[in-house]
Write an enzyme that holds these catalytic residues in place. Sequence first.
Site, PDB file in Angstrom:
ATOM      1  NE  ARG A  34      -9.737  13.060   2.560  1.00 18.38           N
ATOM      2  CZ  ARG A  34      -9.514  11.749   2.659  1.00 18.38           C
ATOM      3  NH1 ARG A  34     -10.463  10.949   3.128  1.00 18.38           N
ATOM      4  NH2 ARG A  34      -8.374  11.242   2.262  1.00 18.38           N
ATOM      5  CG  HIS A  53     -12.601   3.801   2.791  1.00 14.82           C
ATOM      6  ND1 HIS A  53     -13.313   4.791   3.430  1.00 14.82           N
ATOM      7  CD2 HIS A  53     -11.295   4.043   3.044  1.00 14.82           C
ATOM      8  CE1 HIS A  53     -12.466   5.607   4.040  1.00 14.82           C
ATOM      9  NE2 HIS A  53     -11.225   5.171   3.818  1.00 14.82           N
ATOM     10  CD  GLU A  67      -8.829  -0.856   3.947  1.00 15.81           C
ATOM     11  OE1 GLU A  67      -8.419  -0.461   5.062  1.00 15.81           O
ATOM     12  OE2 GLU A  67      -9.067  -0.097   3.009  1.00 15.81           O
ATOM     13  CG  ASN A  83      -1.843   1.112   1.339  1.00 18.91           C
ATOM     14  OD1 ASN A  83      -1.774   2.049   0.548  1.00 18.91           O
ATOM     15  ND2 ASN A  83      -2.727   1.062   2.311  1.00 18.91           N
ATOM     16  NE  ARG A 124      -6.045   1.744  -0.335  1.00 21.88           N
ATOM     17  CZ  ARG A 124      -6.046   2.877   0.358  1.00 21.88           C
ATOM     18  NH1 ARG A 124      -4.972   3.286   0.976  1.00 21.88           N
ATOM     19  NH2 ARG A 124      -7.140   3.592   0.432  1.00 21.88           N
TER      20      ARG A 124
END
Length: 402
Positions: free
Chosen positions: A244, A183, A387, A10, A94
């Site tokens: 965010r 996601h 993940e 990742n 990823r």
Amino acid sequence: MTPTRILVLNSGSSSVKYQLLDMADGKRLAVGLAERIGEDTSALTHHPLGTGGDKRRHECRLADHDAALKAVAGELSADGIGLDSPELAAIGHRVVHGGLRFTEPTLIDDAVLKEIERLVPVAPLHNPANITGIRTAQRLRPDLPQVAVFDTAFHSSMPEHAARYAIDVRTADEHRIRRYGFHGTSHAYVSRKTAELLGKDPSEVNVIVLHLGNGASASAVRGGLCVDTSMGLTPLEGLVMGTRSGDIDPAVVFHLGRVAGMGTDEVDELLNKRSGLVGLCGENDMREIRRRIDEGDAAAKLAFDIYIHRLKKYIGAYYAVLGTVDAVVFTAGVGENAAPVREAAVAGLDQLGLAVDAELNTAPGDAARLISPASARVKVGIVPTDEELEIAEQTYALVTAR
Ligand code: ADP
């Protein structure tokens, strides 16, 4: 011997997270993180889980991703599980944005890399780092299959009426403006595990997944397929996140340009980096926010309330989108650990059949579990996300099917 190991990478702009898994038994052989790549203070943390060895941390300058991956390869070699091992079957990457083209895990070749590059304008922060990671890994093992697993892929089943923004169609199509969602690997994994937890096939259940980490997103999953998700063209839309804003009137952007003379890059930075929980109370760690609330801190309390209000709106919205809901599940750093968030998010939703059992909600544990009262019409659960395992499984399935 059939190779069964998968290295999952990742790659971020200044970090590379990695895991080496053996798909013969799903066990993790090593996990680690190279961070602050390109800075003087870079560091590599490596944990050889397979040998039960101690975590090793090296503070050494990692000039670029090449140096970082070579250092990772060195650590793996030292444990006898190096990248030159014949047991390594593939490297799974990823990749954040797959656009409309990539809806499945994809074997990487030059054409695929070019297409991921073409998507850089819609993912300027993420895709370039992912591409760097792929190129570096290709240089290390040019003979090995490299697979891209896209964050957007699971959401590609969204119907047009959920994926399109209500703006001029020609402008939208010309610039590929639509809701892609992110996601996705986590939403796919968690919704499938939820069905397992309920003892059903994914095709039989409707689930609302709340992935609450530093980035946060919700999704509505009907019979194993995503029908709506809260992130959009970029990961900025939707829930209140660590830094965010999530949903905001887009006119705020023009307004800031007019009244504050802020350029687009400045507003981009404001909404992505200096908003959300950090913008509201100067802190994005939910543990610290809860601690401050306990001390009577008003800013932390308001930040928490705004976070929960937005979360509740999405639960209600996705309940309406799905019509019938079997489970609402919480995952990722905040979702898995913050009992007060789970409690507050479903408080007052009894008419929708939603409730949490106070004792189950606060009981420690790290397995997938239900936290709703036994009589609850709609189950509420905690399903830890994974993940890396999902990327490894998708990568392994692809290379073994070839
Ligand atoms: P990322 O989006 O970076 O992958 P994670 O899913 O790891 O994020 O979530 C990180 C966030 O999880 C932290 O910022 C913190 O707010 C929250 N978190 C982690 N542990 C706890 C805990 N024990 N209690 C409450 N919140 C936690």
